[in-house]
Design an enzyme around this catalytic site. Structure first.
Site, PDB file in Angstrom:
ATOM      1  N   CYS A 194       0.050   3.918   2.585  1.00 60.69           N
ATOM      2  CA  CYS A 194       0.432   3.430   3.923  1.00 60.69           C
ATOM      3  C   CYS A 194       1.914   3.694   4.176  1.00 60.69           C
ATOM      4  O   CYS A 194       2.298   4.154   5.262  1.00 60.69           O
ATOM      5  CB  CYS A 194       0.164   1.934   4.053  1.00 60.69           C
ATOM      6  SG  CYS A 194      -1.551   1.440   3.855  1.00 60.69           S
TER       7      CYS A 194
ATOM      8  N   CYS B 112       0.843  -1.201   0.000  1.00 61.57           N
ATOM      9  CA  CYS B 112       0.000   0.000   0.000  1.00 61.57           C
ATOM     10  C   CYS B 112       0.879   1.251   0.000  1.00 61.57           C
ATOM     11  O   CYS B 112       1.497   1.579   1.022  1.00 61.57           O
ATOM     12  CB  CYS B 112      -0.926  -0.022   1.219  1.00 61.57           C
ATOM     13  SG  CYS B 112      -1.792   1.522   1.541  1.00 61.57           S
TER      14      CYS B 112
END
Length: 413
Positions: A340, A337
């Site tokens: 993230c 991600c």
């Protein structure tokens, strides 16, 4: 000799010396030793498949597979398929995708295709969730030590105690792992089968080439080596029923494990076989499970058990109730991600700034499937801001440091 030439020779000497030193100083980026359970001669390892950890049969001739009940537990959608399992006696009902696959700390896949099997007697007897074959170790070296019941995962090299002279060819094929061994002075391909009781099974084709007038069992044939160690005193003809699709493939059984340590470097199409007592004692196994200790000023990686015991017991409390004496922030994330990963340095900086007031945690959604499902963290990054008393707030998606800090301040008002 002039000064310029002297300098050139000195440069060559330094360059060659550095190159040689580098060659001899090869070090692994990681080398993780883990235990396996020996259940009636079968190797059972821990693995996290689809966000849930379980016991799995390690089988070079198997497939990546889950039992029907284990797939249901992980909520895996099964697509009907006619794909047959590599071993006879197993019935496949289809395929599915498991999101998140971990063995130890270093073997990781974002998702993996798994075969789903009918409840098979052996798997049920062993109490395992499924089977793992060697295809998941193509980016690492797998080393098995049956004497102390451990397996080591290392990269990019074999453990240092495994000698280069013990190297031979290996290859991952559709039926499993094929290795070369010296059969009466002739390099021959064999399929590795750690659950075959016979030390050596010869295909009919190979038997005709090697053993004149071969009978069902041949007991005077003892010149098999892998690569330099005598392996079998008895050779058996391979039964027709072993697998009809592999008539030309001979098989080495579990005696291979009983004779020494074996390393599979399938990325380089090599394996190493080394008799016991040649330095493997230096690879001290770290068999103790790491205990999670939350550190103030850090974003602490936690698992389900820690979450239930130290953060919030969602199984016994419908409404969030923060444990401990500080508010908490929980960051749901994954390595794949991008947002993230961009948020992580910001969270680490804020964790240090508020180290005396707030505890910071992170949960890998690929590894912790139960937490992912409970908190509906299928879209990430997802952050939970939990005060000591009162309702939690959640934030989906990446945000600026300033906006995150505004929410932190509300936790400590």
């Amino acid at each position: 000799m002039n000064i310029k030439y002297n300098k050139f020779l000195w440069f060559v000497f330094i360059t060659v010396t550095w190159s040689c030193s580098s060659a001899f100083a090869q070090k692994n980026t990681f080398e993780e030793v883990m235990p396996y359970k020996d259940i009636n001669g079968y190797m059972v390892i821990k693995a996290n498949v689809g966000g849930t950890e379980g016991d799995f049969l390690l089988d070079p001739r198997g497939a990546i597979a889950l039992t029907e009940s284990a797939a249901a537990q992980r909520k895996i959608k099964v697509d009907p398929s006619t794909t047959s399992y590599p071993r006879t006696g197993y019935q496949s009902i289809g395929k599915g995708t498991a999101f998140g696959f971990f063995i130890g700390k270093n073997v990781y896949l974002k998702d993996i295709s798994v075969m789903v099997l009918k409840e098979e007697p052996l798997l049920k007897k062993l109490g395992v969730d499924g089977v793992i074959n060697f295809s998941v170790f193509t980016n690492a070296v797998l080393t098995i030590n049956s004497k102390i019941k451990t397996f080591t995962i290392s990269s990019p090299y074999r453990p240092s105690y495994i000698k280069l002279a013990n190297r031979a060819d290996a290859q991952l094929i559709s039926g499993g792992v094929a290795i070369t061994a010296d059969l009466n002075g002739k390099l021959t391909n064999f399929l590795v089968d750690f659950y075959e009781e016979h030390p050596l099974l010869l295909s009919k084709q190979l038997a005709k080439e090697i053993i004149p007038n071969a009978q069902q069992q041949v007991k005077e044939y003892n010149k098999i080596a892998v690569p330099k160690v005598k392996l079998a005193n008895e050779v058996y003809l391979k039964p027709e029923a072993y697998t009809s699709s592999e008539q030309a493939v001979s098989v080495i059984g579990k005696e291979l494990l009983n004779k020494g340590i074996i390393s599979f470097d399938l990325d380089k199409n090599k394996y190493y076989f080394q008799p016991f007592g040649q330095g493997e004692e230096s690879g001290a196994p770290a068999l103790k499970k790491d205990e999670i200790v939350a550190v103030a000023g850090k974003v602490n990686s936690i698992d389900r058990d820690y979450f239930l015991n130290e953060v919030y017991d969602y199984r016994n409390n419908k409404e969030w109730k923060t444990k401990g004496n500080k508010p908490v922030v929980v960051d749901f994330w994954a390595t794949w991600c991008g947002p993230c990963m961009r948020m992580m340095p910001i969270m680490e900086e804020l964790a240090l700034k508020y180290k005396d007031q707030i505890l910071f945690y992170k949960v890998n959604v690929d590894k912790e499937g139960e937490l992912r499902d409970v908190f509906k963290a299928n879209a990430i990054p997802l952050m939970i801001f939990a005060p000591l008393d009162g309702k939690i707030t959640t934030e989906l998606g990446a945000d600026t440091k300033e906006k995150v800090e505004e929410k932190l301040k509300k936790l400590i008002l």
